[in-house]
Scaffold this active site. Sequence first.
Site, mmCIF file in Angstrom:
data_model
loop_
_atom_site.group_PDB
_atom_site.id
_atom_site.type_symbol
_atom_site.label_atom_id
_atom_site.label_comp_id
_atom_site.label_asym_id
_atom_site.label_seq_id
_atom_site.Cartn_x
_atom_site.Cartn_y
_atom_site.Cartn_z
ATOM 1 N N GLU A 160 -37.640 21.824 76.930
ATOM 2 C CA GLU A 160 -39.003 21.984 76.694
ATOM 3 C C GLU A 160 -39.787 21.236 77.146
ATOM 4 O O GLU A 160 -41.009 21.556 77.784
ATOM 5 C CB GLU A 160 -39.217 22.442 75.144
ATOM 6 N N GLU A 174 -31.019 26.187 70.322
ATOM 7 C CA GLU A 174 -31.853 26.417 69.058
ATOM 8 C C GLU A 174 -31.091 27.314 68.019
ATOM 9 O O GLU A 174 -30.903 26.741 66.757
ATOM 10 C CB GLU A 174 -33.292 26.350 68.929
#
Length: 694
Positions: free
Chosen positions: A105, A125
């Site tokens: 990210e 995740e």
Amino acid sequence: MPENVTFSKQGSTGIISVNNPPVNALSQAVRAGIKAGVEKGIADKDITAMVILCEGRTFIAGADIREFGKPPLEPFLPDLVQFIEDSPKPVIAAIHGTALGGGLEISLGCHFRIALASAIVGLPEVKLGLLPGAGGTQRLPRLAGVQAALEMIVSGTPITAAKAQSMGIIDEVVGGDLKVAALVFAQKVIDEKRPIRKVSTLTAKVGNPAVFDEYAKRIARKQRGFLAPFQCIKAVEAATKLSFSEGMKRERQLFMELKDSSQSRAQRHVFFSEREVVRIPGLPNDYPTREIKSVGVVGAGTMGGGIAMCFVNAGIPVVLLEVKQEFLDKGFGIIRKNYANTVTKGSLKQEVMDQRMALIKSTLSYEDLNDVDLVIEAVFEDMAVKKEVFAKLDTVCKPGAILASNTSYLNIDEIAATTKRPQDVMGMHFFSPANVMKLLENVRGAKTAPEVYATAMKIGKKISKVPVLVGVCDGFVGNRMLAKRSRECGFMLEEGALPQQIDKVIYDFGFPMGPYAMGDLAGLDIGWRNRKAKFDQLTPRERANTILDKICEIGRYGQKTGAGFYKYDDKRNATPDPLIEELIVKHSQEVGIKRRAITDQEILERAIYSMINEGAKIMEEGIAARPLDIDVVWIYGYGFPVYLGGPMFYADQVGLKKIYAAVLKYKGMVGAEYWEPSPLLAKLAKEGKGFYSK
Ligand code: 3H9
């Protein structure tokens, strides 16, 4: 600036270097350091571009998961990513190792991304019961397209740099020294006056608006019970429907829901437990181990063959021993067929299969085991046969060789006593199919040397298993607890439940199958044989519970005979069988039990709490050193739902007070010999603590 992030200048390029071993996780200090670095680069008039890179073995591997239970501290990750993207000077991510989760990210906030060919990138995740919460669900679909983003985010599986480049995630795959390549790339950006590219300004187009529902349907079966994969889909959908800033709000909301969920807590617990379990309490991490360069496997049946595959898959040669050539031929045939199936599916190259097959040497002579470093016996589960094998191994194996039994319940100390080297003897209990199942119960005997079991733990990891160290008792950790569940379910059949009702409760709890569907799959004759072998140890009620005998006596061994507790069509679809219902009802009459309606709640409690009570006894006796050892056994060996964290973690969530009260209730109802509460459970419940309380 914090110590673990530095800012340096190389010509007109500012280098922000992260050094937070072992995996450069984004702790608060790292986040603050990166922010300070970017601020410096922006403020310095000599700097024209910036590079973010990492020291050590990997690029940033994600948010620091250990911080998740604590109050969040600024700068928050989504804000940091936005701050990078808002930089008026180009920022380049230079990736090596793994850019995962928050690490990817951060890169998506950068204006350009380069990577070494060996790097992999991903948003895993979901495996922690989360979704990418720092813009990953909003930026990735804008950059790589909705379908690709769904695949990556919902599966959590990382991809190679080359694939990422083909998807537009990586701008350039570079070779040689990454820092040098990054400086060259930065110069190129400046020289070519490349415009700053902000991913958030792109549009995530969706061709087919039904794609999200279709995706949810596609994963429904595989992801049954999990929250995160479905939340991931919703977040990606938001990227196609909302503005970037609104999409970020939606992502945050969905992320927070997951972060605070019991599922994510459980999945994070499993992540850390899987890593902790290989550490042996009381032994330093660098405790000396023996070198295992070659392995002998005694018995080329299903287990022996599977075990041999585990070692050759890791490049360790195996000598496979049988008593007859035809058994060897049959065993080899099965191994070959297993590999060939994988080749046909395209997940293994033919030449790799050939290399692996060439690492297995077959023999009929014990003498050929004289030079191996470890022998694993995988013969018939019969103490007399095992003793004979170990006596032979004792005479032929070199001093220092580790002699292990793959028994699933027999007494390792008794086996060790047949040798002159009990310090070198232990259990290594693989689960069927051995080449697939991740769990390895390493059983230390009373006299096993620490060096020997430390070696077994290390080799277990090397062959890609999750090894758990346990002590000697009937059934060790897994099968001992399972036996309690099976017994209680058997009693409930007598008292009024039917197999399909019990199976549904266990399936709905989150196990892949209920006990009776499982029995039918594994073959009821196995359980029947065990029952006969252990008949003397059974209680009068267990002896009188002859439901399994009656089913096996009419030739119903499960799926392989077309019928067991259920009947099966030619596609192996199960349907409840009135004949079985009749047989069970008649049995209840014969043993004088008046059948009653049993609630699903009672089934759940008796099936699961009986295991937890036994788990507590296993801890008390030191058979398992920690509750996490038990949780790992059940997650990796028996399909306990990952999102419940294992039986001991689950027990803490339910509350030990409640479980203890239920145990006392069933003690009164079923009998003290089955439901005697574990003193540890009683103590913790009275103190208001859990198994994991510090
Ligand atoms: C995230 O990023 C959320 C964001 O989207 C949004 C936030 C707002 N944190 O596995 P290893 C420890 S979620 C803390 O044995 P390997 C690990 O416990 C995160 N610690 O090494 C172990 O500690 P110890 C998304 C972490 O080489 C040590 O590092 N990222 C973290 O076999 C070595 O680990 C992921 O899910 C962490 N993030 O594998 C990636 N990661 O030595 C999770 C590791 O005390 N990590 N540790 O036991 C991995 O998949 C593997 O660790 C990795 C290295 C592939 C990186």
